[in-house]
Design a protein around this motif. Structure first.
Motif, PDB file in Angstrom:
ATOM      1  N   PRO A 291      -7.893  13.283  -1.959  1.00 52.53           N
ATOM      2  CA  PRO A 291      -7.142  12.165  -1.373  1.00 52.53           C
ATOM      3  C   PRO A 291      -7.463  10.846  -2.059  1.00 52.53           C
ATOM      4  O   PRO A 291      -8.613  10.578  -2.431  1.00 52.53           O
ATOM      5  CB  PRO A 291      -7.590  12.173   0.092  1.00 52.53           C
ATOM      6  CG  PRO A 291      -7.918  13.612   0.362  1.00 52.53           C
ATOM      7  CD  PRO A 291      -8.537  14.116  -0.922  1.00 52.53           C
ATOM      8  N   VAL A 292      -6.441  10.023  -2.232  1.00 50.00           N
ATOM      9  CA  VAL A 292      -6.591   8.736  -2.914  1.00 50.00           C
ATOM     10  C   VAL A 292      -6.499   7.614  -1.885  1.00 50.00           C
ATOM     11  O   VAL A 292      -5.849   7.742  -0.852  1.00 50.00           O
ATOM     12  CB  VAL A 292      -5.508   8.547  -4.000  1.00 50.00           C
ATOM     13  CG1 VAL A 292      -5.667   9.587  -5.086  1.00 50.00           C
ATOM     14  CG2 VAL A 292      -4.102   8.631  -3.403  1.00 50.00           C
ATOM     15  N   THR A 293      -7.180   6.495  -2.172  1.00 53.01           N
ATOM     16  CA  THR A 293      -7.117   5.345  -1.282  1.00 53.01           C
ATOM     17  C   THR A 293      -6.025   4.393  -1.753  1.00 53.01           C
ATOM     18  O   THR A 293      -5.869   4.139  -2.952  1.00 53.01           O
ATOM     19  CB  THR A 293      -8.456   4.597  -1.227  1.00 53.01           C
ATOM     20  OG1 THR A 293      -8.847   4.231  -2.563  1.00 53.01           O
ATOM     21  CG2 THR A 293      -9.530   5.475  -0.616  1.00 53.01           C
ATOM     22  N   THR A 294      -5.271   3.885  -0.801  1.00 54.46           N
ATOM     23  CA  THR A 294      -4.189   2.940  -1.076  1.00 54.46           C
ATOM     24  C   THR A 294      -4.455   1.662  -0.302  1.00 54.46           C
ATOM     25  O   THR A 294      -4.565   1.684   0.932  1.00 54.46           O
ATOM     26  CB  THR A 294      -2.826   3.531  -0.654  1.00 54.46           C
ATOM     27  OG1 THR A 294      -2.602   4.738  -1.371  1.00 54.46           O
ATOM     28  CG2 THR A 294      -1.698   2.551  -0.941  1.00 54.46           C
ATOM     29  N   GLY A 311       5.714  10.114  -1.954  1.00 51.36           N
ATOM     30  CA  GLY A 311       5.352  11.512  -2.131  1.00 51.36           C
ATOM     31  C   GLY A 311       4.046  11.919  -1.471  1.00 51.36           C
ATOM     32  O   GLY A 311       3.690  13.094  -1.489  1.00 51.36           O
ATOM     33  N   PHE A 312       3.333  10.946  -0.867  1.00 53.29           N
ATOM     34  CA  PHE A 312       2.049  11.196  -0.224  1.00 53.29           C
ATOM     35  C   PHE A 312       2.155  10.951   1.284  1.00 53.29           C
ATOM     36  O   PHE A 312       3.068  10.269   1.752  1.00 53.29           O
ATOM     37  CB  PHE A 312       0.960  10.281  -0.802  1.00 53.29           C
ATOM     38  CG  PHE A 312       0.525  10.630  -2.203  1.00 53.29           C
ATOM     39  CD1 PHE A 312      -0.745  11.135  -2.441  1.00 53.29           C
ATOM     40  CD2 PHE A 312       1.380  10.458  -3.294  1.00 53.29           C
ATOM     41  CE1 PHE A 312      -1.160  11.456  -3.735  1.00 53.29           C
ATOM     42  CE2 PHE A 312       0.981  10.778  -4.585  1.00 53.29           C
ATOM     43  CZ  PHE A 312      -0.294  11.288  -4.802  1.00 53.29           C
ATOM     44  N   ALA A 334      -2.715  11.826   0.625  1.00 54.36           N
ATOM     45  CA  ALA A 334      -2.728  13.050  -0.181  1.00 54.36           C
ATOM     46  C   ALA A 334      -1.346  13.705  -0.107  1.00 54.36           C
ATOM     47  O   ALA A 334      -0.455  13.250   0.614  1.00 54.36           O
ATOM     48  CB  ALA A 334      -3.812  14.009   0.317  1.00 54.36           C
ATOM     49  N   ARG A 335      -1.191  14.778  -0.872  1.00 57.85           N
ATOM     50  CA  ARG A 335       0.049  15.562  -0.857  1.00 57.85           C
ATOM     51  C   ARG A 335      -0.339  17.033  -0.975  1.00 57.85           C
ATOM     52  O   ARG A 335      -1.377  17.365  -1.557  1.00 57.85           O
ATOM     53  CB  ARG A 335       0.967  15.162  -2.008  1.00 57.85           C
ATOM     54  CG  ARG A 335       0.308  15.236  -3.367  1.00 57.85           C
ATOM     55  CD  ARG A 335       1.181  14.704  -4.478  1.00 57.85           C
ATOM     56  NE  ARG A 335       0.447  14.640  -5.739  1.00 57.85           N
ATOM     57  CZ  ARG A 335       0.971  14.245  -6.891  1.00 57.85           C
ATOM     58  NH1 ARG A 335       2.233  13.877  -6.943  1.00 57.85           N
ATOM     59  NH2 ARG A 335       0.233  14.207  -7.992  1.00 57.85           N
ATOM     60  N   PRO A 336       0.472  17.925  -0.404  1.00 57.84           N
ATOM     61  CA  PRO A 336       0.123  19.347  -0.472  1.00 57.84           C
ATOM     62  C   PRO A 336       0.358  19.913  -1.873  1.00 57.84           C
ATOM     63  O   PRO A 336       1.266  19.473  -2.591  1.00 57.84           O
ATOM     64  CB  PRO A 336       1.044  19.997   0.550  1.00 57.84           C
ATOM     65  CG  PRO A 336       2.217  19.082   0.631  1.00 57.84           C
ATOM     66  CD  PRO A 336       1.696  17.707   0.379  1.00 57.84           C
TER      67      PRO A 336
END
Length: 362
Positions: A291-294, A311-312, A334-336
């Motif tokens: 997972p990325v932080t935004t 897309g996330f 995140a995205r699956p």
């Protein structure tokens, strides 16, 4: 089947300032179902600096607030994962337009002018035609003609589309992509501007389907008593009104069909890499990457949307030192694995429902 991707707030910091949730369904080259649903206590929002996250490989679907108005009053969150269903589950169907399961059925939706509320097809069906009586307002809609596509197992998901102000004037009232009209809500009056909401639903089907055959039809047939229908095997997706405010002012409708897509167009992978098998060959889709932080910091005097990247979906929230909405500093997103973006998105109006203790959910 939708996950939280962001929210909209007015330029203030209390929980009642949250106006809308943005909820999206992931596109995936195969058959997926939402599963692993659960609820987590979020006492982690009681202090600064901590990250509150959903369990691994799950995404947020809703939040629960208590009676107070600060950020720490978000006490619980709901979450879910996305599971891949192997190819042996559905029975293959031929490519092409899915016909009606049976001849469209008439549903009586007559309601006295003094009563508002919902008029709808039976559960699992969508509108294919409207029958009006002798008068010329929406209280004279006597029947919906309703049908369902062959092989459908009911609704996959439904949303209420607010047309309270947008349909007071000339223009379209339409369902989101891949959804069909199943009913509408009106206030206790009879003009077109009294239509408040559309009910739009996506059909569940054991295979891959796409909305196609889109078209519009002139509905001069609404000028007098009788039945107005869309072409065979089509379903209503929207209505268009002119400047006047009577029933005959519905001049056009939009419609679409449901088509079954062959596996050659969107191959089904029965064993995507990495996930751990669960029962009957169904597998939970892991995150595509860590997972990325935004950064979603926004000054208190500004309202508006804060969201994950396109897309996330949201998997966690980080708060700062203060205790209101303006102190949300980051979304963890995140995205699956294998997702090709969003299949569809809706804005869920929580303007009044989240002013008090309770849930706001996708």
């Amino acid at each position: 089947n939708m996950f939280l991707t962001g929210f909209d707030r007015s330029p203030c910091g209390n929980l009642h300032c949250m106006e809308q949730l943005r909820c999206c369904e992931f596109a995936y080259p195969g058959i997926t179902v939402q599963a692993c649903e659960g609820t987590a206590d979020w006492g982690c929002l009681d202090s600064a600096g901590g990250l509150c996250s959903a369990p691994d490989n799950t995404f947020l679907t809703g939040i629960y607030r208590s009676e107070c108005e600060d950020l720490h009053c978000i006490d619980n969150a709901t979450y879910a994962c996305l599971e891949h269903v192997p190819t042996f589950a559905p029975t293959p169907a031929p490519f092409g337009t899915l016909p009606y399961e049976e001849t469209p059925v008439a549903t009586n939706v007559t309601k006295p002018p003094s009563f508002g509320g919902w008029v709808s097809c039976e559960d699992g069906f969508a509108v294919t035609g409207i029958k009006r009586g002798d008068c010329d307002n929406i209280t004279c809609i006597e029947e919906f003609e309703c049908a369902r596509p062959q092989g459908s197992t009911g609704y996959l998901s439904c949303v209420n589309v607010n047309i309270r102000s947008t349909f007071d004037y000339k223009g379209w009232a339409s369902c989101p992509d891949n959804m069909f009209l199943t009913g509408f809500d009106r206030s206790p009056c009879g003009n077109l501007h009294c239509m408040e909401q559309l009910r739009c639903c996506e059909f569940a089907y054991p295979g891959i389907t796409v909305q196609a055959c889109e078209g519009t039809a002139d509905w001069g047939c609404m000028d007098s008593a009788g039945l107005c229908s869309v072409p065979d095997n089509m379903f209503l997706t929207g209505i268009y009104r002119s400047d006047c405010d009577d029933l005959h002012c519905i001049d056009k409708v939009s419609y679409a069909c449901l088509q079954h897509a062959p596996s050659t167009l969107a191959p089904l992978d029965p064993s995507p890499p990495a996930p751990t098998p669960t029962v009957f060959g169904v597998v939970t889709l892991p995150y595509e990457e860590t997972p990325v932080t935004t950064n979603v910091t926004m000054p208190p005097r500004f309202g508006g949307w804060i969201s994950c990247e396109d897309g996330f979906a949201v998997t966690g929230i980080t708060r700062g030192d203060c205790d209101d909405l303006t102190c949300i500093e980051e979304f963890e997103c995140a995205r699956p694995q294998g997702s090709t973006g969003y299949l569809s998105c809706v804005n869920v109006n929580i303007r009044s429902t989240f002013d008090y203790k309770g849930w706001a959910s996708c």
